[in-house]
Write an enzyme that holds these catalytic residues in place. Structure first.
Site, short mmCIF file in Angstrom:
data_model
loop_
_atom_site.label_atom_id
_atom_site.label_comp_id
_atom_site.label_asym_id
_atom_site.label_seq_id
_atom_site.Cartn_x
_atom_site.Cartn_y
_atom_site.Cartn_z
N ARG A 62 -8.02 -25.37 -2.96
CA ARG A 62 -8.36 -25.69 -3.53
C ARG A 62 -9.59 -26.86 -2.86
NH1 ARG A 62 -3.73 -26.31 -7.43
NH2 ARG A 62 -2.91 -26.08 -4.97
N LYS A 171 6.28 -13.57 -1.31
CA LYS A 171 7.45 -14.09 -1.51
C LYS A 171 7.96 -15.54 -1.66
CE LYS A 171 10.54 -15.33 0.87
NZ LYS A 171 10.95 -15.83 2.63
N ASP A 200 6.95 -7.79 1.36
CA ASP A 200 7.85 -8.31 1.72
C ASP A 200 7.85 -7.93 3.27
OD1 ASP A 200 10.67 -8.01 3.42
OD2 ASP A 200 11.58 -8.12 1.52
N HIS A 201 7.52 -8.36 4.04
CA HIS A 201 7.14 -8.56 5.69
C HIS A 201 8.11 -7.69 6.84
CE1 HIS A 201 8.90 -12.14 7.08
NE2 HIS A 201 8.94 -11.39 8.40
N LYS A 205 7.75 -4.44 9.86
CA LYS A 205 8.37 -4.07 10.72
C LYS A 205 8.33 -2.62 11.53
CE LYS A 205 10.54 -9.14 11.00
NZ LYS A 205 9.64 -9.55 11.89
N GLU A 239 18.83 -16.56 12.31
CA GLU A 239 17.37 -17.17 13.29
C GLU A 239 17.81 -18.36 14.47
OE1 GLU A 239 13.75 -17.80 11.29
OE2 GLU A 239 15.40 -17.19 9.97
N ASP A 258 15.99 -17.09 0.53
CA ASP A 258 14.99 -16.96 1.78
C ASP A 258 14.87 -15.65 2.30
OD1 ASP A 258 12.56 -18.69 2.68
OD2 ASP A 258 14.32 -18.53 4.90
N HIS A 263 14.19 -9.51 2.89
CA HIS A 263 15.04 -8.64 3.39
C HIS A 263 15.56 -8.18 4.04
CE1 HIS A 263 11.14 -11.43 3.67
NE2 HIS A 263 12.35 -12.96 4.62
N LYS A 363 20.31 -19.85 9.32
CA LYS A 363 19.71 -20.96 10.44
C LYS A 363 20.10 -21.14 11.17
CE LYS A 363 16.10 -20.43 8.10
NZ LYS A 363 14.39 -20.34 8.63
N LYS A 368 17.83 -15.69 18.19
CA LYS A 368 17.32 -15.24 16.73
C LYS A 368 17.42 -14.19 17.35
CE LYS A 368 13.01 -14.03 14.95
NZ LYS A 368 13.20 -14.65 12.82
C1 BG6 Z 1 10.12 -15.93 5.82
C2 BG6 Z 1 11.25 -16.65 5.22
O1 BG6 Z 1 10.22 -14.31 5.06
O2 BG6 Z 1 11.36 -15.20 6.93
C3 BG6 Z 1 11.89 -17.59 6.78
O3 BG6 Z 1 10.29 -17.74 4.72
C4 BG6 Z 1 12.05 -16.99 8.01
O4 BG6 Z 1 12.73 -19.11 6.24
C5 BG6 Z 1 11.24 -15.98 8.18
O5 BG6 Z 1 11.96 -17.55 9.05
C6 BG6 Z 1 11.98 -14.79 9.14
O6 BG6 Z 1 10.85 -13.52 9.62
P1 BG6 Z 1 10.53 -13.17 10.33
O7 BG6 Z 1 9.63 -12.50 10.62
O8 BG6 Z 1 10.66 -14.20 12.15
O9 BG6 Z 1 12.23 -12.87 11.45
#
Ligand code: BG6
Length: 512
Positions: A62, A171, A200-201, A205, A239, A258, A263, A363, A368
């Site tokens: 936008r 997502k 879904d990233h 990985k 994390e 989340d 994930h 969190k 992490k």
């Molecule tokens: C995201 C979440 O999908 O994944 C975040 O919204 C989270 O809250 C993140 O921090 C974690 O991704 P990665 O790749 O850093 O483990």
């Protein structure tokens, strides 16, 4: 752009895959994801010679802007976030020529007509034959309208013909079972499933994919991968950061939506699935969905026995002060939204009957770390006497998804000396040391796969619905409950109740 052969980073790769030229339209181009992940990933693919030189990327948002301003902003982003830094000026220059910006409103039909005309112009100028990928990286409330408008403008269709038209959807895909089903219906009104790429990233990985390689490309592990030998499984997605100013979003989501529904459930499905008949996308997804469908529903009224939720209070994490969840901007005072969740899940199928899978995600943890750990049953007999056996502990196969990507196997070894004493030792594989390089970013792999038409690492509609079906019952139970959320100090491994979940079964969480 350099060819893959000319690129030393790709040298030796036999299975080089080059996508056909296409335009990628990013909806939500002024957002964080575009800067931090999407454009840096595309630039990295260009550095590695994996993009067609004529490819185009059109940012749509936008905010008023121009091609020039967008290019300058994205250059800065790549300088900061791309995997190969400093920037390769020659690659950047060619890459930037394919970067465009289009201002528009997500619900305005005229904006899509303008986009359509712009894409036709770009096709002509750059010799692209109409192949397109539309990346939905807007707030999720815009997904339905964007998809409907894409259909109405004739930018996508259900015929699945060439040139290809594919849509990547970020997502969260829905917030519960009902909304996910509705979104699936909206999407399938204008697209066929073969053109839908729900991202879904975690699936991008490298180590999540290595889980499949470990299981199915080796003869050693799979015979042990079942209830006969595995005592229980622990999956951790921890994390160290708090919610980082995302109070507005997190108050709606919580860690269960989340991280877990998407994930961790994908990691769980890959850990537990049967060997697929092939690695073709639907064969793989068929097996994952079977696992999600076999998750035993938590018995009504017994949620507290199976799920623990927690929320961080003030604390210190690696020397950094972390404010409490309640004090985070955007959080409603007295909020019960969970930043920690731990749960026990049973998979009611032949392979896993009776084996608990413990999942936790949070969190504000001490560090992490994402890992899957299979804890094996003990040897049937303690042969080495009381003293020696004191150091004996179960074998653990731990797949470290991040950081320090790798695999470790814990087993008992004799302590050198004249007495019989046993101590646990670790056999380690580390990506860094074995391959001398860091694994690529998930978004690089996923964007490339989408351009190549490979859906294996994207979630299918039925998978998303199956995981929401299981998770939504927890949300319903929490919504109806008057019980409190457990509190834990930031920088610790969560509330005592989370530990008790395992202690009751005679287990302990790993301290990775
Ligand atoms: C995201 C979440 O999908 O994944 C975040 O919204 C989270 O809250 C993140 O921090 C974690 O991704 P990665 O790749 O850093 O483990």
């Amino acid at each position: 752009m350099p060819s893959p052969e000319a690129n030393p980073l790709r040298a030796g790769l036999v299975d080089e895959r080059l996508p056909e030229p296409c335009s990628i339209v990013i909806f939500g181009a002024s957002g964080d994801l575009t800067k931090r992940k999407l454009i840096p990933a595309l630039y990295t693919l260009a550095v590695e010679g994996l993009l067609a030189p004529s490819m185009a990327i059109v940012g749509f948002a936008r905010k008023d802007s121009s091609d020039e301003a967008f290019r300058a902003e994205m250059k800065e982003a790549c300088q900061k976030f791309a995997r190969h830094r400093p920037l390769d000026e020659a690659v950047w220059e060619t890459f930037a020529k394919g970067l465009f910006y289009q201002v528009g409103d997500y619900d305005d039909a005229a904006s899509y007509q303008k986009l359509k005309a712009r894409l036709a112009e770009i096709d002509l100028a750059r010799g692209i034959n109409g192949n397109r990928v539309f990346y939905l990286s807007t707030p999720p409330s815009n997904f339905p309208v964007t998809i409907a408008q894409l259909g109405a403008a004739g930018l996508v269709s259900r015929d699945g013909q060439k040139p290809f038209r594919r849509v990547i959807i970020e997502k969260p895909f829905g917030t519960d079972l009902a909304t996910a089903r509705q979104l699936n219906r909206d999407v399938l009104k204008v697209l066929d499933e073969a053109s839908v790429y729900r991202i879904d990233h975690y699936l991008g990985k490298e180590t999540v994919q290595n889980l499949m390689v470990l299981r199915f490309a080796n003869g050693l592990f799979e015979p042990l991968w079942n209830s006969r030998y595995v005592d229980h499984v622990q999956i951790t997605g921890a994390e160290s950061l708090g919610i980082e100013g995302r109070g507005g979003y997190f108050e709606q989501a919580g860690i269960l939506r989340d991280m877990v529904q998407n994930h961790l459930f994908q990691v769980l499905a890959i850990t537990a699935m049967e060997p697929p008949v092939s690695m073709a996308s639907d064969d793989l997804r068929d097996e994952k969905v079977k696992v999600l469908k076999a998750l035993r529903p938590i018995p009504e009224g017994r949620f507290d026995e199976f799920v623990v939720r927690g929320q961080y209070r003030e604390g210190t994490i690696a020397g950094r002060r972390q404010i409490s969840y309640q004090d985070e901007p955007g959080v409603t005072k007295g909020s019960k939204r969970e930043s920690y969740v731990a749960m026990k899940i049973f998979i009611d199928n032949w392979r896993w009957a009776g084996v608990p899978f413990y999942l936790r995600s949070a969190k504000a943890m001490p560090k992490k770390v994402t890992e899957v750990a299979l804890v094996f049953r003990e040897a049937p007999l303690r042969l080495f006497g009381e003293r020696a056996s004191q150091g004996q502990s179960p074998n653990v196969l731990a797949i470290r998804i991040q950081p320090d990507e790798g695999v470790s196997l814990r087993f008992g070894a004799k302590v050198p000396g004249n007495t019989m004493e046993i101590q646990p030792v670790n056999m380690e594989f580390r990506y860094g040391t074995s391959f001398g390089s860091e694994p690529p970013e998930a978004y690089e792999r996923l964007l490339l796969d989408c351009m190549l038409g490979d859906q294996a690492l994207f979630t299918r509609g039925d998978e998303v619905e199956a995981s929401w079906k299981w998770v939504s019952r927890i949300h319903q139970a929490w919504d109806a409950s008057t019980g409190d959320v457990e509190s834990y100090e930031a920088g610790t491994w969560g509330p005592a109740e989370g530990d008790r979940l395992l202690l009751r079964d005679g287990h302990r969480w790993r301290r990775p």
